[in-house]
Design a protein around this motif. Structure first.
Motif, short mmCIF file in Angstrom:
data_model
loop_
_atom_site.label_atom_id
_atom_site.label_comp_id
_atom_site.label_asym_id
_atom_site.label_seq_id
_atom_site.Cartn_x
_atom_site.Cartn_y
_atom_site.Cartn_z
N THR A 37 37.79 41.07 55.38
CA THR A 37 37.64 40.13 54.27
C THR A 37 38.94 39.36 54.09
O THR A 37 40.03 39.89 54.36
CB THR A 37 37.29 40.87 52.96
N ARG A 95 38.45 41.50 42.99
CA ARG A 95 37.13 40.87 42.92
C ARG A 95 37.04 39.81 43.99
O ARG A 95 38.05 39.30 44.48
CB ARG A 95 36.93 40.19 41.56
N THR A 96 35.76 39.46 44.26
CA THR A 96 35.55 38.30 45.14
C THR A 96 35.79 37.03 44.33
O THR A 96 35.78 37.05 43.09
CB THR A 96 34.13 38.26 45.68
N GLY A 135 34.27 44.65 50.15
CA GLY A 135 34.83 45.14 48.89
C GLY A 135 35.58 46.43 49.06
O GLY A 135 36.65 46.65 48.45
N GLN A 136 35.02 47.34 49.87
CA GLN A 136 35.71 48.60 50.12
C GLN A 136 37.06 48.37 50.81
O GLN A 136 38.07 48.99 50.47
CB GLN A 136 34.84 49.52 50.98
N PRO A 182 34.56 37.93 51.59
CA PRO A 182 34.13 38.49 52.88
C PRO A 182 34.13 37.42 53.98
O PRO A 182 33.78 36.26 53.74
CB PRO A 182 32.71 38.98 52.60
N ASP A 195 29.40 42.50 55.66
CA ASP A 195 28.68 42.94 54.47
C ASP A 195 29.62 42.93 53.26
O ASP A 195 30.77 43.35 53.35
CB ASP A 195 28.15 44.36 54.71
N GLU A 196 29.09 42.46 52.11
CA GLU A 196 29.93 42.34 50.92
C GLU A 196 30.45 43.68 50.46
O GLU A 196 31.58 43.80 50.00
CB GLU A 196 29.16 41.64 49.80
N HIS A 197 29.62 44.71 50.60
CA HIS A 197 30.07 46.04 50.17
C HIS A 197 31.22 46.51 51.05
O HIS A 197 32.22 47.06 50.55
CB HIS A 197 28.89 47.02 50.23
N GLU A 198 31.04 46.34 52.37
CA GLU A 198 32.11 46.74 53.30
C GLU A 198 33.39 45.96 53.01
O GLU A 198 34.49 46.53 53.00
CB GLU A 198 31.66 46.47 54.74
N SER A 216 32.90 36.45 42.13
CA SER A 216 32.87 37.30 40.93
C SER A 216 33.81 36.74 39.86
O SER A 216 33.48 36.74 38.67
CB SER A 216 33.29 38.72 41.30
#
Length: 998
Positions: free
Chosen positions: A713, A792-793, A752-753, A742, A747-750, A796
């Motif tokens: 990201t 945050r993105t 974010g992690q 990202p 993936d957005e979750h990946e 967001s």
């Protein structure tokens, strides 16, 4: 023979004998007055031996013309040609003094005063001068008689019969006789007053010290007592009338000119005090109110006229106080401050020509000698002389001054006094300026025996002697200390341990025993290292003593020297690079932060020089980032990478702190910075750039360790608060926001992690315990504060600000600026928040009220309990919060329409608001001054204490160090605090109008 051949021959002879206008001189020699002696070679040779042959010849012709008849003229010529002593004396005076030539032309018989040439005439004292003035019963006659006596002194002076010290002593004795004659005349005019009082005249200054100039104010103090049975009030009024009349007799100008001004301003309370006091009134004043310089002045007090018994009682009563003056708090600082004040009052265009008051001038010698007398004269009565050269000899004999130094200083002082005498003798005018005209310099040089190239030789000798004085001025205080601890020189010529401790205490060292141990460790032995230290330390010790904590300066210097003593370049740098030693002394004695930084990496001393160390100019962010990223790339682990980044930060923090200290203290060659705002901008910009580079390096270390080349990201660090405003102080935390986006296909979750792991690791690495200054990042300005996600993105952030953003959050975003990570993402974040922080329609009334409410609440809730709000740099009146919230309100109201307001920097926004007419020039200046001062105080506290603080320290020494950084000398912390309150009060008045609308 008067033909062309004779003229050509005479013309050549005149040039050879030093005439500069031979044609005019030839006409005078051919005139009727000199006809009987025109071919006498002895006369021409004698004229050529004078300081100014043209002046001597012209004045001689005028003197001959003034003779009352041919017989008198013939007598003068016969005596002149027959008697070499008279010829040398008369022509010597005429060639050196146009003023005395004028006197002889007015009083044609006074040349007879130079006829006698017997041993008893060589060194007349007060009694002889009194006889010379005895026939003067009115002020005009006294002036004529005074000039006649002065003529005899000048004649002995220019002929070399008496040396410069004897000339000065004779001038003081003539002044004594003149004061007595003036008092006699004043008393004859008011006999009733003389019966009412006993009046004593106390000579001060050069007259009191038996070292008077040809033309100088004669400083006096008057003391009186009632005569037997007289009322004290009536007696004092009578004494005041007598004293005033005495002053008028000497000071007023008549057809015969004036004698000299009598100056009574050294009396208690100066011009504001009564001219005459009783002895008990004098004693009471000096016991309760006198300043240090007044005791220094009393060192030369000497009764010279009037009631001798009362004069002796005056000296006996005050003498003990003089020799206790060195025990006063801030004694040396007060003496040195007085010296600096004298220099500061010299017009800039005249400083280099000032023989008396300029650097390396007569006053430097006198102040140095007097300071040492007062320090050591308490225990050694042999030092209690009011005469500079006698006191210097006594100091050398007692081991208080090095013998070689004393000889050099004696020679310099004699030469400079001789110059001063001859400059004044020419026109009998009070001046201490070296002339600029070549003819004047030539005459002056010739009068001092310089004949090859008189003007050039004079300037060279003058500069050489002032250079000696400048070099020795500080060395005088410290070289004997080093000789004592290093056991150099014969025992009888060394300072005793007690005298060494006395001197260190007087110079501001609180722990003289430790100071002597440090000096012994540094300077003892026969090694090359010790020899260089003995060369450096006399000057370094003076710079340490100029600080608020000399002991810390010396201790830190010993620590640095112990760490680097075996490094070949260290002592060579301090010895050979002019700025390095002074810069080091200033840095080591200015507080804890800079020495702590230096002692962790002593090789940073190289930054203080002028050469390859790079100097004290802060480096640009791009260069810092490049160095940090290169160091991170070479590291074996993320921990090592951050340690490397910390190392760069430590070195650059030292560079910035050193630049700040040197700019604040100034150096001997470069005065302290006049623009305090420039120093604030320097520190704020440098520390902010350094923090940004360190964060960029930490981010790179984390990414390299966890993901290799590329994160899944995009990631950016956004500076907030003072960090975003390029206004960080030495102890400031770094307020930041973290944003990510990202990459395509991730993936957005990946993503974010990954972003969360980056933030967590950055915080971990930066919180690893270290001896380096902490670099703490604070993300509490993020959406939802401490309860919200750390990162945050961008999407967001957009959603939050669109739906939930409060006015304070928009205000906080005024300082948002990308500092590390993905540049494109940082740019898009700024584009996102610009409409929030610079709303197109400005702020409505509700928003303005909310901002005012929040500020008022913050002032109440966040001010520490027990703190003096008027001295709190952040929350107090006119503090940082007042100025910043006022500026930020203007930015939010007008930023959309005024491009200049769209900046994260407070001072830049303030300037833009002024240019846009949103506030007046005066209001802007008041706010800027307050903000700069508050920031300077915060920086000073961190430099001095080594830890951050928002108010002035309570410890007296730390408070004095803050004052010194801000330009306030010892004993003036009260002035500093008053000035801070005054500045804050003025700024608060502006804030009340502009921010609160009241």
């Amino acid at each position: 023979m008067t033909g062309p051949g004779r003229r050509s021959s005479t013309f050549t002879r005149l040039l050879r004998h030093g005439f500069t206008a031979p044609a005019a001189a030839e006409r005078l020699l051919d005139g009727a007055e000199l006809a009987p002696v025109r071919d006498d070679p002895v006369l021409l040779e004698a004229l050529g031996a004078t300081a100014d042959p043209d002046l001597a010849l012209g004045s001689l012709v005028r003197l001959l013309e003034a003779q009352p008849d041919p017989t008198a003229r013939r007598e003068l010529l016969d005596t002149l040609t027959a008697a070499k002593p008279l010829r040398d004396r008369l022509l010597g005076v005429l060639g050196a003094s146009a003023a005395l030539g004028d006197h002889l032309a007015r009083h044609a018989g006074d040349w007879q005063a130079l006829v006698t040439y017997e041993p008893r005439d060589l060194h007349p004292g007060v009694e002889e001068f009194e006889r010379g003035l005895a026939g003067a019963h009115d002020p005009v006659a006294l002036r004529v008689a005074y000039r006649r006596c002065l003529l005899s002194i000048a004649a002995r002076d220019v002929c070399g019969t008496i040396a410069v010290a004897e000339t000065a002593a004779e001038l003081a004795d003539l002044a004594t006789a003149t004061l007595r004659a003036a008092l006699r005349i004043a008393g004859a005019a008011a006999p009733d007053d003389t019966r009412l009082c006993r009046l004593a005249v106390i000579a001060m200054g050069k007259c009191g010290g038996h070292e008077l100039n040809y033309v100088s104010d004669v400083d006096v103090i008057f003391v009186a007592e009632p005569a037997d049975g007289a009322d004290e009030g009536k007696a004092l009024r009578a004494a005041t009338r007598l004293a005033s009349h005495l002053m008028r007799i000497c000071s007023e100008t008549t057809v015969e000119g004036s004698i000299w001004p009598v100056d009574a301003n050294l009396r208690p309370e100066g011009r504001n005090g009564p001219l005459v006091r009783t002895l008990s009134s004098h004693v009471a004043y000096y016991q309760r109110w006198a300043k240090t310089w007044e005791f220094q002045a009393l060192l030369k007090a000497r009764p010279v006229a009037g009631d001798a018994g009362l004069g002796q009682d005056y000296v006996a009563a005050l003498n003990p106080m003089v020799w206790q003056a060195a025990e006063r708090e801030n004694f040396v600082a007060d003496v040195q401050k007085m010296r600096r004040r004298v220099v500061e009052n010299i017009p800039a265009a005249e400083v280099e020509r000032e023989l008396k008051l300029g650097p390396g001038g007569l006053r430097d010698v006198e102040f140095a000698v007097q300071l040492l007398q007062l320090v050591h004269g308490r225990a050694d009565a042999s030092l209690r002389s009011g005469t500079t050269l006698d006191a210097l000899r006594a100091l050398a004999a007692g081991g208080y001054v090095g013998r070689t130094d004393a000889v050099q200083l004696d020679e310099a002082y004699r030469f400079l006094r001789s110059m001063e005498h001859r400059i004044q003798l020419h026109r009998l005018r009070r001046t201490h300026l070296v002339p600029e005209d070549d003819a004047d310099l030539r005459r002056l040089g010739r009068s001092l025996g310089l004949r090859t190239d008189p003007a050039a030789d004079l300037v060279r000798e003058w500069k050489r002697h002032t250079g000696v004085v400048r070099r020795l001025h500080e060395k005088l205080f410290y070289r004997p200390l080093l000789d004592a601890v290093a056991q150099l020189g014969p025992t009888e010529a060394r300072l005793s341990p007690e005298a060494a401790r006395e001197r260190l205490v007087a110079l501001g060292y609180a722990d003289p025993a430790s100071a002597l141990r440090h000096l012994e460790a540094l300077a003892s032995g026969v090694t090359r290292k010790a020899a260089i230290q003995r060369t450096l330390l006399p000057v370094l010790l003076g710079w340490f003593a100029d600080s608020a904590d000399p002991d810390a300066g010396l201790l830190n210097f010993r620590k640095v020297s112990d760490a680097l003593g075996k490094t070949p370049w260290y002592l060579r740098l301090l010895r050979d690079e002019g700025a390095a030693a002074e810069n080091l002394a200033r840095v080591l004695s200015a507080g804890r932060l800079a020495p702590d930084l230096l002692l962790r990496a002593p090789e940073a001393v190289a930054l203080l020089g002028d050469g390859d160390g790079g100097g004290l100019e802060p480096r640009r962010r791009s260069h810092l980032e490049q160095e940090v990223l290169a160091a991170v790339g070479r590291a074996g682990s993320s921990e090592q990478a951050v340690a490397a980044a910390r190392g760069v930060r430590r070195r650059e923090l030292f560079r910035t702190a050193a630049a700040d200290i040197v700019g604040s203290y100034g150096t001997e060659e470069q005065p302290a910075e006049a623009d305090q705002g420039a120093l604030v901008d320097l520190v704020g910009g440098a520390v902010s750039d350094l923090t940004a580079a360190a964060l960029a390096g930490t981010l790179r270390a984390v990414v390299d360790a966890g993901w290799g080349e590329t994160l899944p990201t995009r990631f950016a660090v956004i500076a907030m608060g003072r960090f975003g405003g390029h206004e960080l102080g030495y102890g400031s935390d770094a307020d930041v926001l973290f944003v990510h986006e990202p990459r395509d296909g991730v993936d957005e979750h990946e993503a974010g992690q990954a972003a969360g792991r980056v933030v967590a690791e950055m915080r971990r690495l930066l919180q690893i315990p270290s001896a380096d200054p902490p670099l703490l990042i604070d993300a509490d300005l993020r959406p939802e504060g401490k309860t919200g996600p750390l990162v945050r993105t961008l999407t967001s952030y957009a959603a939050y600000y669109r739906r939930w953003s409060l006015v304070w959050e928009a205000q906080a975003l005024l300082r948002a600026e990308p500092v590390a990570g993905d540049e494109g993402l940082g740019r898009r974040f700024v584009e996102l928040v610009d409409p929030l922080r610079y709303p197109a329609s400005g702020l409505d009334e509700d928003a303005v009220r909310e901002i005012r409410r929040l500020k008022a609440r913050m002032e109440v809730e966040r001010l520490p309990r027990g703190a003096d709000p008027k001295l709190h740099t952040k929350l107090g009146p006119g503090g940082l919060s007042d100025v910043e919230w006022t500026v930020q309100l203007l930015q939010m109201q007008h930023g959309a329409q005024v491009p200049g307001l769209r900046t994260t920097r407070t001072r830049a926004a303030l300037a833009a608001a002024r240019e846009a007419g949103l506030l007046t020039e005066e209001d802007a200046a008041v706010l800027d001054e307050a903000w700069v001062l508050a920031t300077r105080v915060r920086n000073a506290v961190m430099l001095v204490r080594g830890r951050a603080g928002d108010t002035f320290p309570s410890d007296p020494r730390e408070l004095a160090a803050v004052g010194r950084y801000l330009g306030y000398g010892e004993g003036h912390v009260g002035d500093m605090l008053d000035a801070y309150r005054r500045t804050g009060r003025r700024a608060r008045g502006v804030v009340e109008r502009l921010f609160y609308g009241t």
